[in-house]
Design a protein around this motif. Structure first.
Motif, PDB file in Angstrom:
ATOM      1  N   GLN A  91       0.876  -1.239  -0.022  1.00 46.52           N
ATOM      2  CA  GLN A  91      -0.030   0.191  -0.006  1.00 46.52           C
ATOM      3  C   GLN A  91       0.872   1.336   0.047  1.00 46.52           C
ATOM      4  O   GLN A  91       0.522   2.050  -0.459  1.00 46.52           O
ATOM      5  N   ARG A  92       2.098   1.312   0.521  1.00 52.12           N
ATOM      6  CA  ARG A  92       2.799   2.367   0.590  1.00 52.12           C
ATOM      7  C   ARG A  92       4.093   2.007   0.776  1.00 52.12           C
ATOM      8  O   ARG A  92       4.776   0.850   1.448  1.00 52.12           O
ATOM      9  N   ASP A  99       7.674   9.246  -0.430  1.00 52.97           N
ATOM     10  CA  ASP A  99       6.709   8.374  -0.082  1.00 52.97           C
ATOM     11  C   ASP A  99       5.661   8.174  -1.048  1.00 52.97           C
ATOM     12  O   ASP A  99       5.206   8.922  -1.498  1.00 52.97           O
ATOM     13  N   ASN A 153       2.174   6.523  -1.933  1.00 48.21           N
ATOM     14  CA  ASN A 153       0.944   6.011  -1.548  1.00 48.21           C
ATOM     15  C   ASN A 153       0.309   5.213  -2.656  1.00 48.21           C
ATOM     16  O   ASN A 153      -0.488   5.949  -3.772  1.00 48.21           O
TER      17      ASN A 153
END
Length: 180
Positions: free
Chosen positions: A80-81, A109, A111
Protein backbone atom coordinates in the motif's frame (compact mmCIF):
# COMPACT_ATOMS: atom_id res chain seq x y z
CA UNK A 1 19.60 -10.75 -4.01
CA UNK A 2 16.20 -10.46 -2.34
CA UNK A 3 13.27 -10.64 -4.73
CA UNK A 4 9.78 -9.17 -4.12
CA UNK A 5 6.67 -10.21 -6.07
CA UNK A 6 6.18 -8.04 -9.16
CA UNK A 7 2.64 -7.04 -8.19
CA UNK A 8 3.94 -5.79 -4.89
CA UNK A 9 5.87 -2.73 -5.92
CA UNK A 10 4.30 -1.14 -8.93
CA UNK A 11 5.74 1.30 -6.64
CA UNK A 12 7.60 3.39 -8.71
CA UNK A 13 6.87 3.60 -12.31
CA UNK A 14 5.67 6.54 -10.45
CA UNK A 15 8.58 8.79 -10.52
CA UNK A 16 8.02 10.05 -14.02
CA UNK A 17 7.30 13.41 -12.65
CA UNK A 18 6.54 16.78 -13.96
CA UNK A 19 5.52 16.32 -17.55
CA UNK A 20 2.77 14.47 -19.32
CA UNK A 21 5.35 12.02 -20.66
CA UNK A 22 4.83 8.70 -18.95
CA UNK A 23 7.29 6.25 -17.48
CA UNK A 24 8.11 3.32 -19.68
CA UNK A 25 4.84 1.37 -19.56
CA UNK A 26 6.58 -1.97 -20.06
CA UNK A 27 8.49 -1.48 -16.79
CA UNK A 28 5.36 -2.28 -14.77
CA UNK A 29 5.39 -5.81 -16.21
CA UNK A 30 9.03 -6.49 -15.37
CA UNK A 31 10.27 -8.34 -12.30
CA UNK A 32 11.30 -6.19 -9.36
CA UNK A 33 14.77 -6.89 -8.04
CA UNK A 34 15.82 -5.70 -4.60
CA UNK A 35 19.35 -5.66 -3.25
CA UNK A 36 19.90 -4.56 0.36
CA UNK A 37 22.45 -5.04 3.10
CA UNK A 38 19.74 -6.38 5.40
CA UNK A 39 16.03 -7.06 5.54
CA UNK A 40 13.50 -7.53 8.31
CA UNK A 41 10.20 -8.74 6.84
CA UNK A 42 7.38 -10.89 8.18
CA UNK A 43 5.77 -13.35 5.79
CA UNK A 44 2.92 -14.13 8.20
CA UNK A 45 1.95 -10.74 9.70
CA UNK A 46 1.37 -8.01 7.15
CA UNK A 47 0.71 -5.47 9.90
CA UNK A 48 4.48 -5.39 10.35
CA UNK A 49 6.51 -3.33 7.89
CA UNK A 50 9.08 -4.90 5.62
CA UNK A 51 12.28 -2.95 6.31
CA UNK A 52 15.23 -2.96 3.95
CA UNK A 53 18.41 -1.19 5.04
CA UNK A 54 22.12 -0.71 4.37
CA UNK A 55 22.23 0.46 0.79
CA UNK A 56 18.94 -0.46 -0.89
CA UNK A 57 18.76 -0.75 -4.68
CA UNK A 58 15.42 -1.49 -6.35
CA UNK A 59 15.23 -2.06 -10.11
CA UNK A 60 12.29 -2.81 -12.38
CA UNK A 61 12.95 -2.58 -16.10
CA UNK A 62 14.57 0.82 -16.69
CA UNK A 63 13.64 2.09 -13.22
CA UNK A 64 16.47 2.27 -10.71
CA UNK A 65 16.07 3.48 -7.13
CA UNK A 66 18.83 3.92 -4.58
CA UNK A 67 18.05 4.58 -0.93
CA UNK A 68 19.55 4.02 2.47
CA UNK A 69 16.32 2.50 3.77
CA UNK A 70 12.99 1.28 2.37
CA UNK A 71 9.88 0.72 4.52
CA UNK A 72 7.19 -1.28 2.70
CA UNK A 73 3.66 -1.47 4.14
CA UNK A 74 1.06 -4.10 3.16
CA UNK A 75 -2.68 -4.66 3.51
CA UNK A 76 -4.72 -7.59 2.16
CA UNK A 77 -1.63 -9.05 0.53
CA UNK A 78 -0.81 -5.93 -1.50
CA UNK A 79 1.76 -3.24 -0.88
CA UNK A 80 0.00 0.00 0.00
CA UNK A 81 2.83 2.38 0.81
CA UNK A 82 6.57 2.55 0.28
CA UNK A 83 8.70 5.05 2.19
CA UNK A 84 12.25 5.54 0.97
CA UNK A 85 14.92 7.44 2.91
CA UNK A 86 18.45 8.20 1.91
CA UNK A 87 21.21 10.63 1.68
CA UNK A 88 19.52 11.34 -0.75
CA UNK A 89 17.04 8.93 -2.36
CA UNK A 90 17.89 8.72 -6.08
CA UNK A 91 15.46 7.63 -8.79
CA UNK A 92 16.02 7.28 -12.53
CA UNK A 93 13.70 5.92 -15.22
CA UNK A 94 13.33 5.95 -18.98
CA UNK A 95 10.15 7.41 -20.46
CA UNK A 96 8.06 5.93 -23.24
CA UNK A 97 9.43 8.64 -25.57
CA UNK A 98 13.01 7.43 -24.92
CA UNK A 99 13.98 10.34 -22.66
CA UNK A 100 14.97 9.96 -19.03
CA UNK A 101 13.74 11.47 -15.77
CA UNK A 102 15.70 11.55 -12.56
CA UNK A 103 14.73 12.67 -9.09
CA UNK A 104 16.44 13.13 -5.75
CA UNK A 105 15.03 13.91 -2.31
CA UNK A 106 15.73 13.18 1.34
CA UNK A 107 12.53 11.06 1.38
CA UNK A 108 10.09 9.62 -1.15
CA UNK A 109 6.67 8.40 0.04
CA UNK A 110 4.54 6.49 -2.47
CA UNK A 111 0.89 5.87 -1.55
CA UNK A 112 -0.19 3.20 -4.01
CA UNK A 113 -4.01 3.34 -3.54
CA UNK A 114 -4.07 7.09 -4.23
CA UNK A 115 -1.32 6.88 -6.90
CA UNK A 116 0.51 9.76 -5.20
CA UNK A 117 4.25 10.25 -4.69
CA UNK A 118 5.50 12.85 -2.21
CA UNK A 119 9.17 13.86 -2.42
CA UNK A 120 10.44 15.88 0.56
CA UNK A 121 13.70 17.48 1.60
CA UNK A 122 15.60 19.26 -1.18
CA UNK A 123 13.49 17.53 -3.83
CA UNK A 124 14.61 17.86 -7.44
CA UNK A 125 12.93 16.31 -10.46
CA UNK A 126 14.76 16.73 -13.75
CA UNK A 127 13.76 15.66 -17.22
CA UNK A 128 16.64 16.74 -19.49
CA UNK A 129 15.41 18.69 -22.49
CA UNK A 130 11.99 19.21 -20.86
CA UNK A 131 12.50 20.99 -17.57
CA UNK A 132 13.15 20.79 -13.87
CA UNK A 133 11.32 21.49 -10.61
CA UNK A 134 12.96 21.95 -7.21
CA UNK A 135 11.48 22.54 -3.77
CA UNK A 136 11.26 21.23 -0.25
CA UNK A 137 8.13 19.25 -1.18
CA UNK A 138 6.93 17.96 -4.55
CA UNK A 139 3.65 16.03 -4.84
CA UNK A 140 2.86 14.09 -7.99
CA UNK A 141 -0.52 12.46 -8.61
CA UNK A 142 0.08 9.78 -11.22
CA UNK A 143 -3.64 9.32 -11.92
CA UNK A 144 -4.21 12.96 -12.85
CA UNK A 145 -0.70 14.05 -13.87
CA UNK A 146 -0.90 16.98 -11.44
CA UNK A 147 2.38 18.16 -9.89
CA UNK A 148 2.45 20.50 -6.91
CA UNK A 149 5.57 22.00 -5.38
CA UNK A 150 6.08 23.96 -2.23
CA UNK A 151 8.57 25.07 0.31
CA UNK A 152 8.67 24.82 4.04
CA UNK A 153 9.28 28.04 5.96
CA UNK A 154 11.15 30.36 3.61
CA UNK A 155 11.48 27.64 0.96
CA UNK A 156 10.51 28.43 -2.60
CA UNK A 157 9.62 26.40 -5.67
CA UNK A 158 12.03 26.78 -8.56
CA UNK A 159 11.10 25.65 -12.05
CA UNK A 160 12.85 25.73 -15.38
CA UNK A 161 11.13 25.02 -18.69
CA UNK A 162 13.08 24.24 -21.84
CA UNK A 163 11.78 25.61 -25.14
CA UNK A 164 10.47 22.83 -27.35
CA UNK A 165 11.38 24.52 -30.62
CA UNK A 166 15.15 24.62 -30.05
CA UNK A 167 17.69 21.88 -30.40
CA UNK A 168 20.70 22.03 -28.07
CA UNK A 169 22.82 23.53 -30.89
CA UNK A 170 20.28 26.36 -31.33
CA UNK A 171 20.18 27.39 -27.68
CA UNK A 172 21.99 30.64 -26.97
CA UNK A 173 25.52 30.36 -25.58
CA UNK A 174 26.03 31.65 -22.03
CA UNK A 175 27.17 35.26 -21.90
CA UNK A 176 30.89 35.72 -21.31
CA UNK A 177 31.70 37.02 -17.86
CA UNK A 178 34.48 39.47 -17.42
CA UNK A 179 35.42 42.54 -15.48
CA UNK A 180 35.55 46.07 -16.92
Amino acid sequence: MNRLPAASLLLIAAFALPTAVLAKASDRNQPIDVDAGSSDCSVSDERLPCLLTSGVTITQGTLEIQATRADLRRSNGEFQRVILNGGPVKLKQQMDDGGWVDATAAQADYNMPSDTVVLTGNAVVNQPGQGKIEGQRIVYNMATGRVQGGGEGQGRVRMQFQPRNQTPAQQPAPAAQGGR
